[in-house]
Design an enzyme around this catalytic site. Structure first.
Site, PDB file in Angstrom:
ATOM      1  CD  GLU A 189      -5.843  -3.993  17.213  1.00  0.00           C
ATOM      2  OE1 GLU A 189      -5.928  -2.903  16.777  1.00  0.00           O
ATOM      3  OE2 GLU A 189      -5.545  -5.037  16.759  1.00  0.00           O
ATOM      4  CD  GLN A 238      -2.205  -8.752   9.482  1.00  0.00           C
ATOM      5  OE1 GLN A 238      -3.386  -9.333   9.547  1.00  0.00           O
ATOM      6  NE2 GLN A 238      -1.779  -7.687   9.404  1.00  0.00           N
ATOM      7  CE  LYS A 289      -4.205  -2.220   0.193  1.00  0.00           C
ATOM      8  NZ  LYS A 289      -4.690  -2.376   1.126  1.00  0.00           N
ATOM      9  CG  ASP A 329      -2.112  -5.376   1.743  1.00  0.00           C
ATOM     10  OD1 ASP A 329      -3.256  -5.518   1.979  1.00  0.00           O
ATOM     11  OD2 ASP A 329      -1.677  -4.471   2.386  1.00  0.00           O
ATOM     12  CG  ASP A 366      -2.779  -6.274  14.310  1.00  0.00           C
ATOM     13  OD1 ASP A 366      -2.827  -5.098  14.538  1.00  0.00           O
ATOM     14  OD2 ASP A 366      -3.342  -7.265  13.207  1.00  0.00           O
ATOM     15  CG  ASN A 367      -7.071  -6.978  14.149  1.00  0.00           C
ATOM     16  OD1 ASN A 367      -8.068  -6.643  14.878  1.00  0.00           O
ATOM     17  ND2 ASN A 367      -6.558  -6.691  12.897  1.00  0.00           N
ATOM     18  CE  LYS A 402      -3.527   2.752   9.884  1.00  0.00           C
ATOM     19  NZ  LYS A 402      -4.528   2.142   9.967  1.00  0.00           N
ATOM     20  CE1 TYR A 403      -1.723   1.596   4.773  1.00  0.00           C
ATOM     21  CE2 TYR A 403      -2.716   3.621   6.147  1.00  0.00           C
ATOM     22  CZ  TYR A 403      -2.692   2.243   5.752  1.00  0.00           C
ATOM     23  OH  TYR A 403      -3.824   1.603   6.036  1.00  0.00           O
TER      24      TYR A 403
END
Lengths: 666, 666
Positions: free
Chosen positions: B413, B313, B253, B348, B384-385, B526-527
């Site tokens: 989270e 992930q 991204k 992604d 994360d998640n 984040k990007y």
């Protein structure tokens, strides 16, 4: 590293099951024909769809019936099912990730966004082929055909969409779900299904020895049998007798509980056992076992079930004392320990020692007392002071008996601390006496009945409301005159789908205590024979008969679970309702709690909940007086004079019809 | 008939144990040095006395420590004990009928009524002799002597009474109770004892790649190390880094989450894995594993623990994809299923397939990611998640790791539905993000925090309150200016013993979203790499440092369990307190929730509960401003201007001294 025993692919969580008593340690209770509403929190990780079923079965059946659960909100799922036969049922929950539903819902979103691709349909085809493997015959064939259609290279997008989202496919896929990784609740929960009588009963207690037509004479079971039409005419359906066994002679109590008995004193029926026999015998003055069986038969013919008193304690001359010395606690001087509440001594009573080494022999013998009376036709037992016997005994005994006779009912007479009363109910007692006799103010009644009927307590504890018992002549009755009896009777019979009175003391308004401050009756039947003049003009029998008829005709009054209290702007007036589903039968009760003065106020009813139109008048028909009121809106005026009838029992009917409701209007 | 397995003479009931999560299915949580307060309903049939002990042990120990429980009221019993070491503890309850205490209490009643007999003392002598059999040595000898005295034929009633009721005898009998028929709770309950940091932590999150002193340059772990004193000076004790691993290149991204990246775009750290390595590697642009270890060491020297992000992930070019194709879901065309939330596609990112046949290999590999970083010195993991990975994995993984490293902490989270958040906490997560970012009104904050801190939820769910995260720039911060940041920071840091901020975006008041209605930051880190001017005059660092110092100095703010909200007659002002036991440290916080206007009101404090005299003035010292207020009575005036500091953090001190408190007065 060792792999966990449980397959880690079981991704669904089932928790927060309701109803469930102490994490499944105890059964919930229902009666035949009842609905069981089960809820649980069911969810999985991620955004996959979940499916769940409730699986239930009568304990005797190996095969489970499965009912799909439906999602409510906030990951809560629910389902209802009916229990249609006596005995124990078991239920549990299975849930799984439903890849088909997930795929289908995702596809619908893709279609909406016009972003579906042929690849999406190939994934669906795979899921359908797997379902075909689980299906058989024409189902399997049809599914395979659908999968082939989704794989057809010459298919248009339009036709793919039509095949994939069709209702027939959806239905068939739901019938063959992929449950290989389903989660099963780690336990089966139990339901005890009792006869309807467990939920709805009207008890009448009387002393057979006071039923002789001849004053001063000891009544017999035959005399008592002659009294049955009087009881049946009042509309009761349970007739309950205090112990009918031989009464001990050693340390026998005299009239009004005096420590020394006169030679002709009859003693307390709860001082059980003498040379004439024990718990499986009938006091000869009352008659024989055959008389007893006749009594049960005659009662049954009149629609009355007989309940007897089971009091596990003995008089010093009970045969058990000689035959089973080891069941009692010995003192260092070799004598048997009598009952005590220091410094008070009850030398006429020996308690069993539930810690004795032969405890299981004792358990078996006590159980055989129940089965003996079951053999004589009895199915309802009022158990005296169960809280003074070991708890494990009750669970074992009641379970054993109900496994064989699931119609048997047990009423717990434990007027003791709340957690003990609840524990006995959890252990198996079908009904329980309550603190109702001492709840007089509106606030007290509202708080207590709300706890009993709307919290999880109701899953195991069935209240049986008594305004009086041979041990309990409340101060309210002592000081309140005949109106007080009417108030307490009307409350008991409408607040409690199960209720009872001890008569004829009740309907004949007996209100004199043995001494001020005592709840014992003067000249109590517990210690002497009484003769009752049933033909007195102030006998409440007509009111009682009327209320029992109203109870029998209105299913709303045959359950406690719908009980709801409603505001009245007068602390002396209490208002509450009960209703069946929908509600098809809706009863509003209004009682003047003040036995001395007329009270008036405005009651406020939740019309919206009952789907009654606030803008149209509706009917409130008083089943006690026959008066028919036309009410409108939520708030309506009531006025009750304790000198006549201190209550309304109102059957609420739909709105009054108006011109446009009639054919000729159009 | 078969005898029940359980001895029917175990007459005591133990039920309603608290704390207990899902009937013991999950542990409760504590931190080292905490008190555990256990309660249960304990009772038996009849009127016998009951005794109960709580038995507990560290899981590693075979020997239980027993603590006597005390009766409260209504058959409720209680006991406190301390957990003093890291790891798992187990506790259970034993209770028995205490015939000695029953006998002694009955005897005291008899003596009072002057109705005791020598036979009563013989019974006592028997009980004492039995205790002597259970005792040893001098205890046994002494007990036998007492029994003999009670049997002495020439003893006076007076001397019998003295021997039987003596305190020494009572003490010794209590030490040798008859527990042959004791009831044991049918399960051991578990406590997970964490380090204090689980209960009290102040987190600072930052992106290492934005720490280069040179604008436009990719920061390194060494640059980030140089930032540590800035963070430590603000008083934080946990520094948390988003993933530091190689970042995927396929479908990377671009800035502001654009679907196509420019060649120099750095990508999202959560798109983990490339040819450069995966979850056990460091992004070369950040440095090496050695740099990472240095970073951890330097942080530790400054009193900071490092937390890293674990996001299970992978990017399409993660080594796992080649090496373990079977861990991912394949589509019919042979490609791997990327993450989706139809119609949105996240090409992604590949999620793991937790239903794959080699699921346990996957579990082991994921666990090894944690242990790899534990080997690099990390003990705190922000996961994360976690709600998109299979629940059974978390329970297994966290339990395995904490068995070896009981000091390890896991922050969940999962900004998802409440029951899922709670389930993750039950499964083992030490702390959890909350809905705090979206709770702005007084009613919302009060309801939510009351649920988290006063209900059984607190036994397993430890909130960690964040006013912002890289994903969450709330509308309140977007529209509220610098005052809004102060309000949200002060609430987080005083409502939450655990709290954190994502900086420097927070202290530099970043409030512009990527577009209206979004909670994403404009030009989000984040990007892309950002450069921050920490020397800006509006940097909140001084306020943050002050509040963290107040937190460190006041143990009241280091726990959530004492949180209580107090009435204020202004909906824009919220008032609450926290305190230690007694209370020795008592903090009252008053916050103006309106970032735009000065608000005033009357706060009402429960002085009686805090044992502060209503009739004397007392001190309320504002730890934020140094202002010292003299308050009196329950109701006092507050006024807060959001343009200066929108809150009071008041240390409440005992009453002001008056003349009679001083020596010279007398």
């Amino acid at each position: 590293m060792k792999q966990p025993q449980n397959d880690g692919r079981r991704r669904v969580v089932i928790e927060g099951v309701s109803p469930e008593i102490d994490a499944g340690r105890f059964p919930i209770k229902r009666t035949v024909g009842d609905k069981v509403h089960v809820e649980a929190d069911i969810f999985t990780d991620g955004h996959d769809s979940v499916a769940a079923v409730l699986a239930y079965r009568p304990e005797s059946s190996k095969t489970c019936i499965e009912r799909p659960m439906r999602a409510l909100v906030n990951d809560r799922w629910a389902v209802d099912f009916l229990v249609t036969q006596l005995g124990r049922y078991r239920y549990t929950i299975h849930a799984w990730v439903d890849h088909w539903v997930t795929w289908r819902q995702d596809l619908l979103k893709r279609i909406q966004a016009n972003s579906d691709t042929t690849l999406d349909y190939l994934i669906g085809a795979e899921l359908i082929d797997h379902a075909a493997e689980r299906a058989e015959g024409s189902d399997a064939d049809w599914l395979r055909k659908q999968a082939a259609l989704l794989r057809a290279e010459n298919g248009s997008m339009e036709s793919l969409r039509e095949v994939a989202t069709g209702a027939a496919l959806s239905d068939l896929m739901d019938r063959h779900p992929d449950r290989q990784f389903e989660t099963k609740l780690d336990r089966e929960l139990v339901i005890v299904v009792d006869p309807v009588r467990a939920r709805f009963s009207s008890w009448y207690e009387l002393f057979p020895r006071s039923t002789s037509p001849e004053p001063g004479k000891h009544g017999t079971l035959n005399d008592c049998e002659a009294r049955l039409p009087y009881i049946a005419d009042m509309g009761f359906n349970v007739v309950y007798l205090p112990p009918v066994h031989p009464i001990g002679r050693k340390f026998r109590k005299g009239k009004n509980n005096s420590v020394t008995a006169e030679p002709d004193d009859v003693g307390s029926p709860w001082a059980i056992g003498s040379e004439e026999g024990g718990h499986k015998s009938v006091l000869p003055a009352l008659g024989t076992i055959e008389d007893f069986r006749c009594f049960v038969k005659r009662a049954s013919d009149l629609g009355l079930q007989v309940a007897i008193d089971i009091a596990f304690q003995v008089a010093p001359d009970h045969p058990y004392v000689k035959e089973h010395e080891e069941w009692f606690r010995k003192r260092p001087d070799g004598t048997i320990q009598y009952a005590e509440n220091p410094p008070k001594k009850y030398q006429d009573i020996y308690p069993f020692d539930f810690e004795n080494p032969n405890w299981f022999e004792l358990w078996q013998e006590l159980k055989s007392v129940f089965t003996f009376w079951i053999d004589q036709g009895v199915r309802i037992f009022r158990v005296d002071n169960p809280h003074t016997k070991a708890f494990p005994f009750w669970e074992w005994c009641i379970t054993e008996i109900k496994n064989r006779w699931p119609e048997a009912l047990f009423l717990s007479e434990a007027f003791t601390r709340p957690k003990i009363m609840y524990r006995l109910a959890k252990l198996g007692f079908s009904q329980s006496y309550t603190y109702f006799p001492w709840r007089n103010a509106k606030y007290e009644l509202t708080q207590y009945l709300t706890q009993l009927t709307t919290t999880p307590v109701r899953e195991f504890f069935r209240p049986n409301q008594w305004p009086n018992t041979p041990d309990i002549l409340t101060e309210f009755l002592q000081i309140g005159s005949g109106s007080a009896f009417m108030v307490r009777f009307l409350l008991a019979a409408t607040l409690g789908a199960n209720y009872g009175i001890y008569g004829p003391a009740f309907e004949l308004l007996q209100s004199r205590p043995v001494r001020p401050g005592s709840e014992e009756y003067l000249d109590s039947e517990k210690y002497q024979v009484r003769h009752w003049d049933l033909e007195r003009s102030d006998n409440l029998r007509d009111l009682i008969a009327l209320v029992n008829r109203i109870r029998n005709e209105n299913p709303a009054l045959q359950t406690d679970w719908s009980l709801e209290f409603h505001p009245v702007n007068n602390e002396q007036i209490i208002c509450y309702s009960k209703h069946t589903d929908n509600p098809s039968n809706l009863i509003v009760v209004v009682v003047n709690l003040d036995p001395h003065h007329t009270q008036a106020g405005i009651v406020e009813l939740p019309l919206d909940k009952w789907r009654i139109d606030e803008d149209h008048p509706y009917q409130a028909n008083d089943l006690l007086t026959g008066a028919r009121y036309v009410w409108s809106g939520r708030r309506n005026y009531v006025e009750l004079n304790p000198a006549s009838v201190p209550a309304h029992i109102l059957l609420i009917r739909r709105r009054l019809r108006v011109e446009s409701d009639f054919e000729y209007f159009l």
